[in-house]
Scaffold this motif. Sequence first.
Motif, short mmCIF file in Angstrom:
data_model
loop_
_atom_site.label_atom_id
_atom_site.label_comp_id
_atom_site.label_asym_id
_atom_site.label_seq_id
_atom_site.Cartn_x
_atom_site.Cartn_y
_atom_site.Cartn_z
N THR A 1 88.51 2.92 63.19
CA THR A 1 87.31 3.39 63.90
C THR A 1 86.11 3.21 62.98
OG1 THR A 1 88.75 5.10 64.86
CG2 THR A 1 86.39 5.30 65.29
N PRO A 2 85.49 2.03 62.96
CA PRO A 2 84.49 1.71 61.94
C PRO A 2 83.10 2.33 62.17
CG PRO A 2 84.81 -0.17 63.39
CD PRO A 2 85.83 0.86 63.80
N LEU A 3 83.07 3.66 62.26
CA LEU A 3 81.78 4.35 62.36
C LEU A 3 81.10 4.44 61.00
CD1 LEU A 3 79.62 5.94 63.86
CD2 LEU A 3 81.05 7.99 63.60
N ARG A 4 81.87 4.72 59.96
CA ARG A 4 81.28 4.82 58.63
C ARG A 4 80.57 3.51 58.26
NH1 ARG A 4 85.70 5.39 54.33
NH2 ARG A 4 85.94 3.21 54.93
N GLU A 5 81.16 2.38 58.66
CA GLU A 5 80.56 1.10 58.36
C GLU A 5 79.22 0.94 59.08
OE1 GLU A 5 84.83 0.88 57.40
OE2 GLU A 5 83.66 1.69 59.05
N VAL A 6 79.11 1.50 60.27
CA VAL A 6 77.83 1.46 61.00
C VAL A 6 76.78 2.30 60.27
CG1 VAL A 6 76.67 2.07 63.15
CG2 VAL A 6 78.94 1.02 63.22
N ILE A 7 77.18 3.47 59.82
CA ILE A 7 76.24 4.34 59.10
C ILE A 7 75.75 3.65 57.83
CG2 ILE A 7 76.01 6.54 57.85
CD1 ILE A 7 78.08 7.69 59.82
N ASP A 8 76.66 3.00 57.11
CA ASP A 8 76.26 2.29 55.90
C ASP A 8 75.34 1.11 56.20
OD1 ASP A 8 77.73 4.01 54.34
OD2 ASP A 8 79.48 2.68 54.20
N ALA A 9 75.57 0.44 57.32
CA ALA A 9 74.77 -0.73 57.68
C ALA A 9 73.40 -0.34 58.23
CB ALA A 9 75.51 -1.57 58.71
N SER A 10 73.31 0.83 58.81
CA SER A 10 72.05 1.29 59.40
C SER A 10 71.85 2.75 59.00
CB SER A 10 72.11 1.15 60.93
OG SER A 10 70.92 1.61 61.53
N PRO A 11 71.44 3.00 57.74
CA PRO A 11 71.48 4.36 57.20
C PRO A 11 70.26 5.23 57.52
CG PRO A 11 70.82 2.82 55.49
CD PRO A 11 71.10 1.99 56.71
N ILE A 12 69.28 4.68 58.22
CA ILE A 12 68.05 5.45 58.46
C ILE A 12 67.99 5.99 59.88
CG2 ILE A 12 65.53 5.33 58.52
CD1 ILE A 12 65.66 3.18 56.39
N ARG A 13 68.30 5.15 60.85
CA ARG A 13 68.08 5.54 62.24
C ARG A 13 69.16 6.50 62.72
NH1 ARG A 13 67.46 0.27 65.65
NH2 ARG A 13 66.66 1.74 67.18
N ASP A 14 68.72 7.57 63.40
CA ASP A 14 69.67 8.53 63.97
C ASP A 14 70.51 7.84 65.05
OD1 ASP A 14 68.57 10.37 62.31
OD2 ASP A 14 67.33 11.34 63.84
N LYS A 15 71.67 8.41 65.32
CA LYS A 15 72.61 7.72 66.18
C LYS A 15 73.21 8.62 67.26
CE LYS A 15 73.77 4.69 62.35
NZ LYS A 15 72.37 4.48 62.22
N ARG A 16 73.42 8.02 68.40
CA ARG A 16 74.25 8.59 69.46
C ARG A 16 75.43 7.63 69.62
NH1 ARG A 16 71.49 12.68 72.12
NH2 ARG A 16 69.24 12.73 71.72
N VAL A 17 76.62 8.17 69.51
CA VAL A 17 77.80 7.32 69.34
C VAL A 17 78.79 7.51 70.49
CG1 VAL A 17 79.75 6.77 67.82
CG2 VAL A 17 77.54 7.47 66.83
N ILE A 18 79.33 6.39 70.95
CA ILE A 18 80.43 6.37 71.91
C ILE A 18 81.63 5.74 71.21
CG2 ILE A 18 81.28 5.53 74.13
CD1 ILE A 18 78.30 5.24 74.96
N ILE A 19 82.75 6.43 71.21
CA ILE A 19 83.99 5.90 70.62
C ILE A 19 85.05 5.79 71.71
CG2 ILE A 19 85.88 6.32 69.01
CD1 ILE A 19 83.92 7.78 67.22
N ALA A 20 85.62 4.61 71.85
CA ALA A 20 86.77 4.44 72.74
C ALA A 20 88.02 4.69 71.90
CB ALA A 20 86.79 3.04 73.34
N ASN A 21 88.66 5.82 72.11
CA ASN A 21 89.82 6.21 71.30
C ASN A 21 91.10 5.80 72.03
OD1 ASN A 21 91.22 7.28 69.18
ND2 ASN A 21 91.09 9.39 69.88
#
Length: 360
Positions: free
Chosen positions: A209-229
């Motif tokens: 579930t590569p959410l941490r990688e998204v945070i590292d790639a875009s560390p400034i903008r706040d996020k609303r996240v959808i995860i398909a589990n």
Amino acid sequence: MHAKNRDDADEENVLVLQGGGSLGAYECGVYKAIDKLKIRIDVVAGTSIGGINSAIISASKSGNPAKDLEEFWLALAQTSASPFLTEPMRMVSSSIYSAMWGNSNAFLPLWLKPSFGFFYNSPYLYDISPMKATLEKFVDYTKLKDPTRPRLIITATDIQNGRPSIFDSKYDNFTSDHVLASAGYPFYGIAWTKVSNRYLWDGTLLSNTPLREVIDASPIRDKRVIIANLFPNTQEELPHNMMESWHRARDIMHADKTDQAVRMSKIISRYLVIINKMHDLLESSPLDDAGKKKLAEIEPEFNKLACQRGAIIKEITRVERKEESHYLFEDADFSIGTIKKLIKSGEQDATRSLENFGKN
């Protein structure tokens, strides 16, 4: 749906897609619901089959990613199983068929290749190059440079150093090799892919579930996240046999584990608020020359910490696949009945889960 330039917004909507073999058809249904609900997606990140789905969403050749994604999955669907089989029997039959004969649009067993030899000395059993040809029917990687298309992030694992390899359309010029590098799952005998002198396996080996990688790639903008589990976090009943034990262990290993990343983003954000307030207080206070010099010395580090990080996960919605049975090789069932059922259930679950997404 993607008419607004991503960089114009203070926050971004992120779609995270897991790996899970044929279960990735469920993610197709999730995206169909997102499209119908007209939820703007700014970043799509995935690994393994989730990376393949992500590439079609971001680089859709036709400009209609929901349509292309469904057609891709129907192209993978097989009609090998008898329509008279019960669903459990169909799952078993279809997965055995895939193991023996492969999938002409996805992977080919070495024993069916014209160059067949002593394959038992090979480090893999299945060649994934048929997936490359199928994928390229639906993607045009040049479209990733269009600022109205979602940013694409795909993760893989470097075999030799065990570290993640992150491919990001903001910086990388994608090819199908970048996408397939994320999908070489060694426990199913899928071949690795070589990209820029790196030998890469499935990103699932490090994180499904590569959410941490998204945070590292875009560390400034706040996020609303959808995860398909794709893999249930909870299962009330205990396994009844060894196969069910392995199935449950597999689910636990691959299920969404991003709660810690969300908690850390909130903690870091609180720290950064305090650091900013302290910095503003120092700037507004009378300082002697030594104090001004010291403040100037720490200014670059302050900017690095306080101005280049601090994204907050403002909302996270998980679309959870439910299981009616516990079959270890369910992710190798490419029968047409299962693929259509997964797409339908993904769309239904996402429609319910995302009804109020972005409204709070």
